[in-house]
Design a protein around this motif. Structure first.
Motif, PDB file in Angstrom:
ATOM      1  N   MET A 228       0.820  -1.211   0.000  1.00 56.58           N
ATOM      2  CA  MET A 228       0.000   0.000   0.000  1.00 56.58           C
ATOM      3  C   MET A 228       0.859   1.268   0.000  1.00 56.58           C
ATOM      4  O   MET A 228       0.467   2.284  -0.585  1.00 56.58           O
ATOM      5  CB  MET A 228      -0.961  -0.006   1.184  1.00 56.58           C
ATOM      6  CG  MET A 228      -2.035  -1.095   1.112  1.00 56.58           C
ATOM      7  SD  MET A 228      -2.990  -1.062  -0.432  1.00 56.58           S
ATOM      8  CE  MET A 228      -3.740   0.556  -0.329  1.00 56.58           C
ATOM      9  N   GLU A 229       2.018   1.220   0.646  1.00 58.81           N
ATOM     10  CA  GLU A 229       2.921   2.374   0.571  1.00 58.81           C
ATOM     11  C   GLU A 229       3.418   2.565  -0.858  1.00 58.81           C
ATOM     12  O   GLU A 229       3.471   3.687  -1.372  1.00 58.81           O
ATOM     13  CB  GLU A 229       4.094   2.202   1.536  1.00 58.81           C
ATOM     14  CG  GLU A 229       3.701   2.391   3.000  1.00 58.81           C
ATOM     15  CD  GLU A 229       4.905   2.324   3.930  1.00 58.81           C
ATOM     16  OE1 GLU A 229       6.048   2.523   3.467  1.00 58.81           O
ATOM     17  OE2 GLU A 229       4.700   2.053   5.125  1.00 58.81           O
ATOM     18  N   ALA A 230       3.785   1.453  -1.498  1.00 54.08           N
ATOM     19  CA  ALA A 230       4.228   1.554  -2.893  1.00 54.08           C
ATOM     20  C   ALA A 230       3.110   2.089  -3.778  1.00 54.08           C
ATOM     21  O   ALA A 230       3.347   2.942  -4.652  1.00 54.08           O
ATOM     22  CB  ALA A 230       4.688   0.182  -3.387  1.00 54.08           C
ATOM     23  N   LEU A 231       1.883   1.605  -3.571  1.00 53.01           N
ATOM     24  CA  LEU A 231       0.749   2.081  -4.368  1.00 53.01           C
ATOM     25  C   LEU A 231       0.539   3.576  -4.177  1.00 53.01           C
ATOM     26  O   LEU A 231       0.353   4.312  -5.152  1.00 53.01           O
ATOM     27  CB  LEU A 231      -0.513   1.310  -3.978  1.00 53.01           C
ATOM     28  CG  LEU A 231      -1.838   1.826  -4.563  1.00 53.01           C
ATOM     29  CD1 LEU A 231      -1.810   1.785  -6.076  1.00 53.01           C
ATOM     30  CD2 LEU A 231      -3.012   1.006  -4.018  1.00 53.01           C
ATOM     31  N   TRP A 232       0.572   4.030  -2.949  1.00 49.55           N
ATOM     32  CA  TRP A 232       0.340   5.459  -2.693  1.00 49.55           C
ATOM     33  C   TRP A 232       1.393   6.311  -3.385  1.00 49.55           C
ATOM     34  O   TRP A 232       1.092   7.391  -3.921  1.00 49.55           O
ATOM     35  CB  TRP A 232       0.328   5.743  -1.192  1.00 49.55           C
ATOM     36  CG  TRP A 232      -0.149   7.125  -0.902  1.00 49.55           C
ATOM     37  CD1 TRP A 232       0.609   8.260  -0.794  1.00 49.55           C
ATOM     38  CD2 TRP A 232      -1.513   7.556  -0.752  1.00 49.55           C
ATOM     39  NE1 TRP A 232      -0.182   9.366  -0.570  1.00 49.55           N
ATOM     40  CE2 TRP A 232      -1.489   8.958  -0.542  1.00 49.55           C
ATOM     41  CE3 TRP A 232      -2.738   6.897  -0.767  1.00 49.55           C
ATOM     42  CZ2 TRP A 232      -2.653   9.701  -0.351  1.00 49.55           C
ATOM     43  CZ3 TRP A 232      -3.897   7.640  -0.573  1.00 49.55           C
ATOM     44  CH2 TRP A 232      -3.853   9.022  -0.362  1.00 49.55           C
ATOM     45  N   ALA A 233       2.648   5.828  -3.395  1.00 53.66           N
ATOM     46  CA  ALA A 233       3.739   6.598  -3.995  1.00 53.66           C
ATOM     47  C   ALA A 233       3.896   6.337  -5.493  1.00 53.66           C
ATOM     48  O   ALA A 233       4.716   6.973  -6.151  1.00 53.66           O
ATOM     49  CB  ALA A 233       5.047   6.255  -3.295  1.00 53.66           C
ATOM     50  N   ARG A 234       3.115   5.364  -6.027  1.00 49.22           N
ATOM     51  CA  ARG A 234       3.245   4.929  -7.427  1.00 49.22           C
ATOM     52  C   ARG A 234       4.625   4.308  -7.650  1.00 49.22           C
ATOM     53  O   ARG A 234       5.234   4.422  -8.713  1.00 49.22           O
ATOM     54  CB  ARG A 234       3.059   6.065  -8.414  1.00 49.22           C
ATOM     55  CG  ARG A 234       1.666   6.604  -8.674  1.00 49.22           C
ATOM     56  CD  ARG A 234       0.626   6.468  -7.637  1.00 49.22           C
ATOM     57  NE  ARG A 234      -0.614   7.184  -8.019  1.00 49.22           N
ATOM     58  CZ  ARG A 234      -1.635   7.323  -7.217  1.00 49.22           C
ATOM     59  NH1 ARG A 234      -1.619   6.809  -5.985  1.00 49.22           N
ATOM     60  NH2 ARG A 234      -2.718   7.963  -7.631  1.00 49.22           N
ATOM     61  N   ALA A 235       5.127   3.608  -6.633  1.00 45.61           N
ATOM     62  CA  ALA A 235       6.421   2.929  -6.701  1.00 45.61           C
ATOM     63  C   ALA A 235       6.212   1.474  -7.118  1.00 45.61           C
ATOM     64  O   ALA A 235       5.119   1.091  -7.541  1.00 45.61           O
ATOM     65  CB  ALA A 235       7.124   3.033  -5.349  1.00 45.61           C
ATOM     66  N   ALA A 236       7.257   0.655  -7.009  1.00 47.86           N
ATOM     67  CA  ALA A 236       7.183  -0.750  -7.416  1.00 47.86           C
ATOM     68  C   ALA A 236       7.506  -1.668  -6.241  1.00 47.86           C
ATOM     69  O   ALA A 236       8.169  -1.260  -5.278  1.00 47.86           O
ATOM     70  CB  ALA A 236       8.153  -1.023  -8.561  1.00 47.86           C
ATOM     71  N   VAL A 237       7.051  -2.926  -6.349  1.00 49.61           N
ATOM     72  CA  VAL A 237       7.305  -3.947  -5.333  1.00 49.61           C
ATOM     73  C   VAL A 237       7.858  -5.195  -6.026  1.00 49.61           C
ATOM     74  O   VAL A 237       7.294  -5.658  -7.020  1.00 49.61           O
ATOM     75  CB  VAL A 237       6.023  -4.335  -4.570  1.00 49.61           C
ATOM     76  CG1 VAL A 237       6.313  -5.431  -3.541  1.00 49.61           C
ATOM     77  CG2 VAL A 237       5.398  -3.121  -3.891  1.00 49.61           C
ATOM     78  N   VAL A 238       8.947  -5.732  -5.485  1.00 49.03           N
ATOM     79  CA  VAL A 238       9.471  -7.012  -5.956  1.00 49.03           C
ATOM     80  C   VAL A 238       8.892  -8.093  -5.050  1.00 49.03           C
ATOM     81  O   VAL A 238       9.261  -8.190  -3.876  1.00 49.03           O
ATOM     82  CB  VAL A 238      11.009  -7.066  -5.898  1.00 49.03           C
ATOM     83  CG1 VAL A 238      11.512  -8.370  -6.526  1.00 49.03           C
ATOM     84  CG2 VAL A 238      11.621  -5.870  -6.582  1.00 49.03           C
TER      85      VAL A 238
END
Length: 523
Positions: A228-238
């Motif tokens: 959810m942090e990645a989603l909020w920042a529009r980042a990526a998750v491995v």
């Protein structure tokens, strides 16, 4: 009106082709996650599930977990997050406690067949109406692949999404059960987004960041503090299916991970893995340790092993939907080694006595957290909810702590972990910090046990560092030089491993339970 599904759709509209998930050699865009979760939502609704229902979800950290989570969120269906290591007792209790209408999960692990289990135990789950399995072994009716091929009916899906509100349940996460029966924390769209947003702003997470996704998704460390942090920042998750030092370090090197979170046990295991020095971890700019106390020695080791990166401490619980207290960027290792940080965003922290009265700076009491991150309570447990959530938006954490004049919080340990030795209060975390600073100690975990002379004494379980000898006499002398006499442990037990909760913390309640069983009728 912010909802989890709405935030995903916004991200997919803004950055449709940007990678959201890496899984193996696959890169999955925001658009693809949005579209695939739409199909899952449509499949659930067409199967007869309705907003307000609950769906049990059991899988590794894999794309299907997230397609289901986001799809259920769009359909207004609360996810009941289960661990792949759960077996009959846990599954029966949690699925029935949550009154789940459907189950989605992996087909099997090397030692357990979930298809066979649910087929042979249908009578144990009276509320379950549907089950779908991820993989190729299920028949067509129970295949997740069939579910995700559903063509969405825009009118049906739109109508469901319009009925989803910020205060609706998005995920039910069960406490690890370190004491008593597990309690399902009711995390809402509002609370999970509040925690994610506050952490992103606090740590200055950006679109170019890449998170390591090895923390279990059935825990806030995986779902909130990573995805959810990645989603909020529009980042990526491995996505890493489950934690193993070699696979996490391989993911860091291959995908140039910038944000690495974990519980202290995970970092200790990484550093103990012989292949660590050969891995390129130079991309990591931020390491975040949370879930339990970060011993000073571990904080220093993080700064040394991930040279040049920020080291931060994270405090959060299922009941706060994720992070609620963090150290600040630039605080430095010595601060991180002592304090869990400050309340983030517009959240509040109070230190209170047993009656709920706020205590002054420097005085130890129970930590309470207030703010939009706080869960709605425990599902189906009115009395437990009343005790833990004394007023709307506030939760008693069960952790003993104090606050300094700058608002930094210092945790002394769980309220129920404190023991009284010879009339003096002892918090195991303080003693553990001293023990792990000894060059021969890898892990230390303390509990209070009954004693006919002192009332209670400290019993500390020690995992020695490989190749370095250490004995009880040496540790007693080491502690006497650094602690008040009433804090010096009376008992040491040297072990090769310790039981862990699903979140990766040392399972102290189980240690205590094992001790009492072994010594029933004795000392």
């Amino acid at each position: 009106m912010l909802t989890v599904g709405g935030v995903l759709h916004d991200a997919a509209t803004e950055w449709p082709e940007k990678t959201f998930l890496y899984f193996g050699d696959e890169a999955i865009s925001y658009r693809e996650v949005d579209e695939r979760s739409d199909r899952v939502a449509a499949g659930l609704l067409q199967a007869g599930l309705k907003p307000g229902h609950r769906l049990a979800l059991l899988a590794w950290n894999q794309p299907e977990w997230l397609y289901t989570f986001f799809g259920a969120a769009k359909a207004g269906i609360g996810v009941v997050a289960l661990n792949v290591r759960y077996r009959k007792a846990e599954l029966e209790y949690m699925i029935n406690n949550a009154e789940a209408k459907a189950f989605i999960g992996i087909e099997r692990t090397p030692d357990f067949d979930f298809i066979e289990f649910f087929d042979q135990n249908r009578d144990l789950f009276p509320t379950l109406q549907h089950s779908w399995f991820i993989g190729d072994g299920a028949d067509e009716e129970h295949s997740f692949q069939r579910l995700i091929r559903t063509i969405p009916d825009p009118e049906m899906l739109g109508d469901a999404e319009r009925h989803v509100g910020p205060e609706d349940l998005v995920i039910l996460i069960y406490t690890s059960g370190t004491t008593g029966r597990p309690k399902g924390a009711m995390i809402t769209h509002r609370s999970i987004l509040a925690s994610a947003r506050a952490a992103v702003e606090h740590f200055k997470i950006e679109r170019d960041d890449v998170f390591a996704g090895h923390l279990p998704m059935n825990h806030v460390g995986g779902v909130t503090c990573t995805v959810m942090e990645a989603l909020w920042a529009r980042a990526a998750v491995v996505l890493v299916p489950s934690f193993r030092p070699d696979t996490v370090l391989e993911a860091i090197e291959k995908r140039r991970v910038t944000v690495l979170g974990g519980v202290p046990t995970m970092f200790t295991m990484m550093f103990a893995w012989e292949g660590f020095p050969s891995r390129d971890v130079s991309s990591v700019r931020l390491t975040v340790a949370g879930g339990s106390n970060v011993e000073p020695q571990l904080a220093r080791e993080l700064a040394r092993r991930f040279s040049g990166c920020e080291v931060a401490n994270l405090y959060g619980l299922s009941e706060t939907s994720g992070a609620c207290v963090l150290t600040r960027l630039g605080d430095g290792v010595e601060k991180v080694a002592k304090s869990i940080g400050v309340a983030i965003g517009d959240f509040q922290a109070r230190i209170v006595d047993d009656d709920g009265n706020e205590l002054p700076e420097g005085q130890v009491g129970e930590l309470m957290i207030g703010g939009a991150c706080v869960a709605k309570g425990y599902y189906g447990m009115e009395e437990e909810t009343r005790q833990a959530f004394p007023s709307p938006g506030w939760v008693r954490t069960g952790d003993m702590a104090y606050v300094d004049s700058d608002g930094y919080l210092y945790v002394m340990g769980r309220k129920k972990e404190m023991y009284i030795q010879g009339g003096f209060n002892v918090y195991p975390v303080e003693v553990e910090n001293v023990l792990t600073s000894h060059p021969g100690v890898l892990v230390a975990a303390g509990i209070g046990v009954p004693d006919p002379v002192f009332g209670e004494v400290g019993r500390y379980y020690i995992i020695p560092k490989p190749g370095i000898g250490v004995d009880e006499e040496e540790l007693i002398g080491f502690c006497r030089e650094r602690l008040a006499d009433f804090k010096v442990p009376k008992q040491f037990v040297f072990v090769r491993e310790l039981p862990l909760t699903p979140a990766g913390k040392v399972h102290k309640a189980l240690l205590k339970e094992q001790f009492l069983k072994e010594h029933s009728g004795g000392a």
